[in-house]
Each structure stands twice: as structure tokens, then as C-alpha cells.
Motif scaffolding. Structure first.
Motif, mmCIF file in Angstrom:
data_model
loop_
_atom_site.group_PDB
_atom_site.id
_atom_site.type_symbol
_atom_site.label_atom_id
_atom_site.label_comp_id
_atom_site.label_asym_id
_atom_site.label_seq_id
_atom_site.Cartn_x
_atom_site.Cartn_y
_atom_site.Cartn_z
ATOM 1 N N LYS A 4 0.841 -1.192 0.000
ATOM 2 C CA LYS A 4 0.000 0.000 0.000
ATOM 3 C C LYS A 4 0.883 1.252 0.000
ATOM 4 C CE LYS A 4 -4.032 -2.147 0.369
ATOM 5 N NZ LYS A 4 -5.053 -2.021 1.391
ATOM 6 N N ASP A 84 -2.945 5.044 -0.849
ATOM 7 C CA ASP A 84 -3.985 4.186 -0.294
ATOM 8 C C ASP A 84 -4.354 4.637 1.116
ATOM 9 O OD1 ASP A 84 -4.138 2.038 -2.432
ATOM 10 O OD2 ASP A 84 -2.005 1.935 -1.909
ATOM 11 N N LEU A 85 -3.359 5.165 1.842
ATOM 12 C CA LEU A 85 -3.564 5.614 3.215
ATOM 13 C C LEU A 85 -2.893 6.962 3.436
ATOM 14 C CD1 LEU A 85 -2.735 2.293 5.110
ATOM 15 C CD2 LEU A 85 -5.013 3.300 4.853
ATOM 16 N N TYR A 103 -10.733 12.212 2.017
ATOM 17 C CA TYR A 103 -9.963 11.011 2.359
ATOM 18 C C TYR A 103 -10.714 10.089 3.325
ATOM 19 C CZ TYR A 103 -6.173 13.642 0.244
ATOM 20 O OH TYR A 103 -5.404 14.359 -0.637
ATOM 21 N N ARG A 106 -9.688 6.559 4.436
ATOM 22 C CA ARG A 106 -8.269 6.356 4.086
ATOM 23 C C ARG A 106 -7.327 7.103 5.019
ATOM 24 N NH1 ARG A 106 -6.837 8.162 -1.623
ATOM 25 N NH2 ARG A 106 -8.615 9.574 -1.475
ATOM 26 N N CYS A 188 -2.943 -2.468 5.851
ATOM 27 C CA CYS A 188 -2.221 -2.764 4.612
ATOM 28 C C CYS A 188 -2.497 -4.164 4.091
ATOM 29 C CB CYS A 188 -0.721 -2.550 4.815
ATOM 30 S SG CYS A 188 -0.244 -0.806 4.839
ATOM 31 N N ASP A 190 -5.524 -5.487 4.551
ATOM 32 C CA ASP A 190 -6.991 -5.497 4.444
ATOM 33 C C ASP A 190 -7.653 -6.369 5.492
ATOM 34 O OD1 ASP A 190 -7.053 -3.701 2.286
ATOM 35 O OD2 ASP A 190 -6.728 -5.315 0.853
#
Length: 217
Positions: A4, A84-85, A103, A106, A188, A190
Motif C-alpha cells: 500500500k 492508499d492511506l 480522504y 483512508r 495494509c 486489508d
């Protein structure tokens, strides 16, 4: 596993950033810090970023006429990395609702108290004044309400009779360095996901934050 992409926002020395960079380097977090953005120039956290091969960006908030203009510029810089984050690690700015909403799901933050106790500043002084026997840190999803997003995980530390605000801050910071990479490892891979802003852990709704006990240390 695809790593990620992580953008970290800081305002200072970046000790939590260092814990995250180390966890990415040893692959306990399946992510890569692609950029670090500081709203203050010349801070140690920017040097940490460079050492680990991440882009180090200064976006000085004092050079912007308003909070909205700063946040618009910040969003543009963050988005250029397609993260992604977005991870707040000692970022001492209150973000506008527009940026946070952009965001949502995220962006995460770490706060030096056991939320919902003591949102905002001076958390350790407030815990001591209240006679609390435990303090700690909380990782939460960022929402427009200050320190008010869903709580993801908490690390507890014991408050001793001789503790001062400074000694308690040191103990909580050690706990933060363990807690933040752990939560990012969940995100990261999931294991921890958000569905309509609601956290789910291992496929089940996370009704209460995961608890990590450091009180015996």
C-alpha cells in the motif's frame, strides 16, 4: 502482496513516522511511505523521510492566507502520490471538513489518550488531574469531528504515583510506537477495512477498539 502507498503528515520530529518507516522496511507493514509532508520547515521528520527514500515535502502553513487555501494545496500534493492511506503522525493542524471528507476511510490519526477521554491538547495533564490510573494512545479514523472518528485500537499504560506529565508522555509515546505500526499492518493487508465509514476487522463490524495492554511494562 501489493504494498500500500502511504503518505504521512507531520509537524515535528517524527518519532511515530520513524516507527512506521522501520515497520515498512522490515515488512511487518506491507506498505511503502512514498511521501512525508510537513507544515513546518526544517523538522527532523523530513530528514527521516529522506533517509528512508521517501519524498520530503515542506508545505508551510504560514505562507497561506487561509486554512482553506492551505488544505487545498495539501490535498493537491497528497493526491499527486495516489495514496492508499494518509497517516497523521503528530500533524498539529485541524483539517477542514472538505479535506477530511475527501480522504474518508483512508485517513487515520493517533491521539495520546484513551479516547473518548481527553480529545484535543494537554491530554497527560488532564489524565493526572483526574486521578486516572491508566493512560494510553488511540488510533482512530479521521472524520470532520476533532478526535471523534471511529476508534480502531488503543494501547494502555499504567499511571504511577510519581508520574508527571512529562514522564507519562514518554510512556505513552513508547506505546504509540508499537500501536501505530500494528494498526497500519492490519490496514495494509486489508484485515481492517472500512465499509461506509464503519470499521470491519476480520470480516466483522468493529464495535469497540482493539485493546493492547502495556500496563505491566
Amino acid at each position: 502482496m501489493i504494498r500500500k502507498r502511504i503518505v504521512v503528515l507531520i509537524s515535528g520530529g517524527g518519532s511515530n513516522l520513524q516507527a512506521i518507516l522501520d515497520a515498512c522496511a522490515d515488512q511487518s507493514v506491507a506498505g511503502q511511505v512514498v511521501a512525508v509532508v510537513s507544515n513546518r520547515p526544517g523538522v527532523m521528520g523530513l530528514q527521516r523521510a529522506v533517509t528512508h527514500g521517501a519524498d520530503a515535502i515542506t508545505l508551510d502553513h504560514t505562507q497561506f492566507a487561509s486554512r482553506t487555501l492551505f488544505d487545498q494545496a495539501l490535498q493537491q500534493r497528497i493526491d499527486s502520490y495516489q495514496p492508499d492511506l494518509v497517516v497523521l503522525a503528530g500533524f498539529m493542524r485541524i483539517l477542514t471538513a472538505d479535506l477530511v471528507s475527501h480522504y474518508l476511510g483512508r485517513m487515520v490519526n493517533i491521539h495520546p489518550s484513551l479516547l473518548p477521554k481527553y480529545p484535543g491538547l494537554h491530554t497527560h495533564e488532564r489524565a493526572l488531574a483526574a486521578g486516572d490510573r491508566q493512560a494510553g494512545a488511540t488510533v482512530h479514523l479521521v472524520t470532520p469531528e476533532l478526535d471523534g472518528g471511529p476508534l480502531l485500537a488503543q494501547a494502555h499504560v499504567a499511571i504511577d504515583d510519581q508520574d508527571t506529565a512529562l514522564s507519562l508522555a514518554d510512556k505513552v509515546l513508547v506505546a504509540e510506537h508499537q500501536l501505530y505500526p500494528l494498526v497500519l499492518s492490519w490496514l495494509c493487508r486489508d484485515q481492517l477495512i472500512f465499509v461506509d465509514g464503519i470499521p470491519h476487522f476480520d470480516g466483522e463490524t468493529l464495535l469497540f477498539p482493539k485493546q493492547i495492554d502495556n500496563t505491566a511494562d
